[in-house]
Design a protein around this motif. Structure first.
Motif, PDB file in Angstrom:
ATOM      1  N   GLY A  63      29.649  20.512  -9.751  1.00  0.00           N
ATOM      2  CA  GLY A  63      29.753  20.401  -8.295  1.00  0.00           C
ATOM      3  C   GLY A  63      29.100  21.562  -7.571  1.00  0.00           C
ATOM      4  O   GLY A  63      29.094  21.621  -6.344  1.00  0.00           O
ATOM      5  N   PHE A  64      28.537  22.495  -8.334  1.00  0.00           N
ATOM      6  CA  PHE A  64      27.818  23.601  -7.699  1.00  0.00           C
ATOM      7  C   PHE A  64      26.427  23.132  -7.299  1.00  0.00           C
ATOM      8  O   PHE A  64      25.888  22.188  -7.883  1.00  0.00           O
ATOM      9  CB  PHE A  64      27.662  24.781  -8.674  1.00  0.00           C
ATOM     10  N   LYS A  65      25.872  23.828  -6.327  1.00  0.00           N
ATOM     11  CA  LYS A  65      24.469  23.597  -6.018  1.00  0.00           C
ATOM     12  C   LYS A  65      23.634  24.543  -6.875  1.00  0.00           C
ATOM     13  O   LYS A  65      23.670  25.758  -6.689  1.00  0.00           O
ATOM     14  CB  LYS A  65      24.208  23.868  -4.536  1.00  0.00           C
ATOM     15  N   ARG A  81      26.161  31.914 -11.522  1.00  0.00           N
ATOM     16  CA  ARG A  81      26.471  32.967 -10.554  1.00  0.00           C
ATOM     17  C   ARG A  81      26.143  32.478  -9.147  1.00  0.00           C
ATOM     18  O   ARG A  81      25.046  32.013  -8.875  1.00  0.00           O
ATOM     19  CB  ARG A  81      25.664  34.235 -10.850  1.00  0.00           C
ATOM     20  N   CYS A  82      27.117  32.597  -8.263  1.00  0.00           N
ATOM     21  CA  CYS A  82      26.906  32.195  -6.880  1.00  0.00           C
ATOM     22  C   CYS A  82      26.125  33.291  -6.166  1.00  0.00           C
ATOM     23  O   CYS A  82      26.530  34.449  -6.155  1.00  0.00           O
ATOM     24  CB  CYS A  82      28.232  31.946  -6.178  1.00  0.00           C
ATOM     25  N   GLU A 140      21.526  31.949 -17.396  1.00  0.00           N
ATOM     26  CA  GLU A 140      22.375  32.003 -16.209  1.00  0.00           C
ATOM     27  C   GLU A 140      21.838  31.051 -15.162  1.00  0.00           C
ATOM     28  O   GLU A 140      20.653  31.087 -14.849  1.00  0.00           O
ATOM     29  CB  GLU A 140      22.401  33.431 -15.663  1.00  0.00           C
ATOM     30  N   PHE A 141      22.732  30.231 -14.624  1.00  0.00           N
ATOM     31  CA  PHE A 141      22.352  29.353 -13.518  1.00  0.00           C
ATOM     32  C   PHE A 141      22.673  30.055 -12.216  1.00  0.00           C
ATOM     33  O   PHE A 141      23.630  30.842 -12.142  1.00  0.00           O
ATOM     34  CB  PHE A 141      23.113  28.028 -13.631  1.00  0.00           C
ATOM     35  N   ARG A 142      21.880  29.749 -11.214  1.00  0.00           N
ATOM     36  CA  ARG A 142      22.075  30.378  -9.907  1.00  0.00           C
ATOM     37  C   ARG A 142      22.150  29.319  -8.833  1.00  0.00           C
ATOM     38  O   ARG A 142      21.449  28.305  -8.905  1.00  0.00           O
ATOM     39  CB  ARG A 142      20.883  31.272  -9.558  1.00  0.00           C
ATOM     40  N   GLY A 143      22.913  29.629  -7.814  1.00  0.00           N
ATOM     41  CA  GLY A 143      22.973  28.703  -6.698  1.00  0.00           C
ATOM     42  C   GLY A 143      24.163  29.003  -5.832  1.00  0.00           C
ATOM     43  O   GLY A 143      24.502  30.169  -5.626  1.00  0.00           O
ATOM     44  N   LEU A 144      24.791  27.943  -5.331  1.00  0.00           N
ATOM     45  CA  LEU A 144      25.941  28.127  -4.449  1.00  0.00           C
ATOM     46  C   LEU A 144      27.153  27.450  -5.058  1.00  0.00           C
ATOM     47  O   LEU A 144      27.085  26.275  -5.449  1.00  0.00           O
ATOM     48  CB  LEU A 144      25.652  27.515  -3.071  1.00  0.00           C
ATOM     49  N   CYS A 145      28.249  28.174  -5.122  1.00  0.00           N
ATOM     50  CA  CYS A 145      29.480  27.577  -5.624  1.00  0.00           C
ATOM     51  C   CYS A 145      30.043  26.632  -4.563  1.00  0.00           C
ATOM     52  O   CYS A 145      29.546  26.575  -3.443  1.00  0.00           O
ATOM     53  CB  CYS A 145      30.486  28.656  -5.998  1.00  0.00           C
TER      54      CYS A 145
END
Lengths: 125, 125
Positions: free
Chosen positions: A106-108, B79-80, B115-120
């Motif tokens: 559900g994360f972007k 990581r958000c 590591e994935f990055r984006g918005l939680c």
DNA sequence: TCAGTAATAGGAACCATTACCATTATTATG
DNA sequence: CATAATAATGGTAATGGTTCCTATTACTGA
């Protein structure tokens, strides 16, 4: 708007001509030979400006010291745990895992970063 | 040999009971409630000792602030980019790419870090 | 119980990076 | 070309995460 200064030009020129992934300190040492009184703050300021404008990428994957490279197509890195050097890896980048993780969490997911660790050729002896 | 001190025990206990990936500062704040005069140096020293002995993992994938977690089976992180929080991802770990990269580069590949990055979820609003 | 020594608290030191500010240099515009 | 607006610079101070130092404390094996 961004101005073209000899400091900024020299930094970009160096980054364009190296395959290493230099630290700010290394860049400072190199550019200092051309512009002897350049200050380290100028190096950092410009690296940040160039990062913001998308011309340069900062790799701060592990540890405290950041390394920089000219922005290029998404790719992975190998970092030698002995000497700290960073190398490009030409393994195909798999964008599909971003979607898979996005779906399951559900994360972007905007991007992913993959770094291999170990010993480079020089350090294996 | 390692001694069992109440400081070390408190740090481990906290790490064992959280799913967050706290920074040294956060650990300090929490443990301070139990041992009010504990020093930040003790936090760092113990985190390093626990890392050396393989009980704790340090995640310093990006940026300057390290985060810590109890050692567990190899896994990936998200990581958000807004709030900086780190989450575990349960995507299967692919060890085979290590060999593939080793073969194509001649490097000794010990591990990789993804590591994935984006918005939680919280930060997507 | 006790000696040997690992660990601690507190604070100083370290070091990569950023902030500050008076001065300089680039550039759009008339 | 001249010039005014302001981005960028150099030099240096400040910041902040982390490590180091040292006298003191407290585990632990014998």
């Amino acid at each position: 708007m961004h101005r073209e200064t000899k400091q900024r030009t020299a930094i970009l020129k160096y980054l364009n001509n190296t395959k290493s992934h230099p630290t700010a300190d290394i860049i400072y040492d190199v550019v200092k030979k051309i512009i002897p009184n350049i200050s380290k703050g100028t190096i950092y300021r410009n690296l940040n400006v160039l990062k913001e404008s998308g011309q340069v990428t900062r790799l701060n994957i592990k540890g405290t010291v950041s390394r920089y490279e000219i922005k290029q197509a998404s790719h992975y890195h190998f970092r030698c745990e002995q000497c700290g050097r960073v190398f490009d890896i030409d393994e195909p980048v798999d964008k599909s895992i971003d979607e898979r993780v996005a779906k399951s969490t559900g994360f972007k997911v905007i991007r992913h970063q993959l770094e291999f660790r170990g010993l480079c050729k020089d350090c294996q002896r």
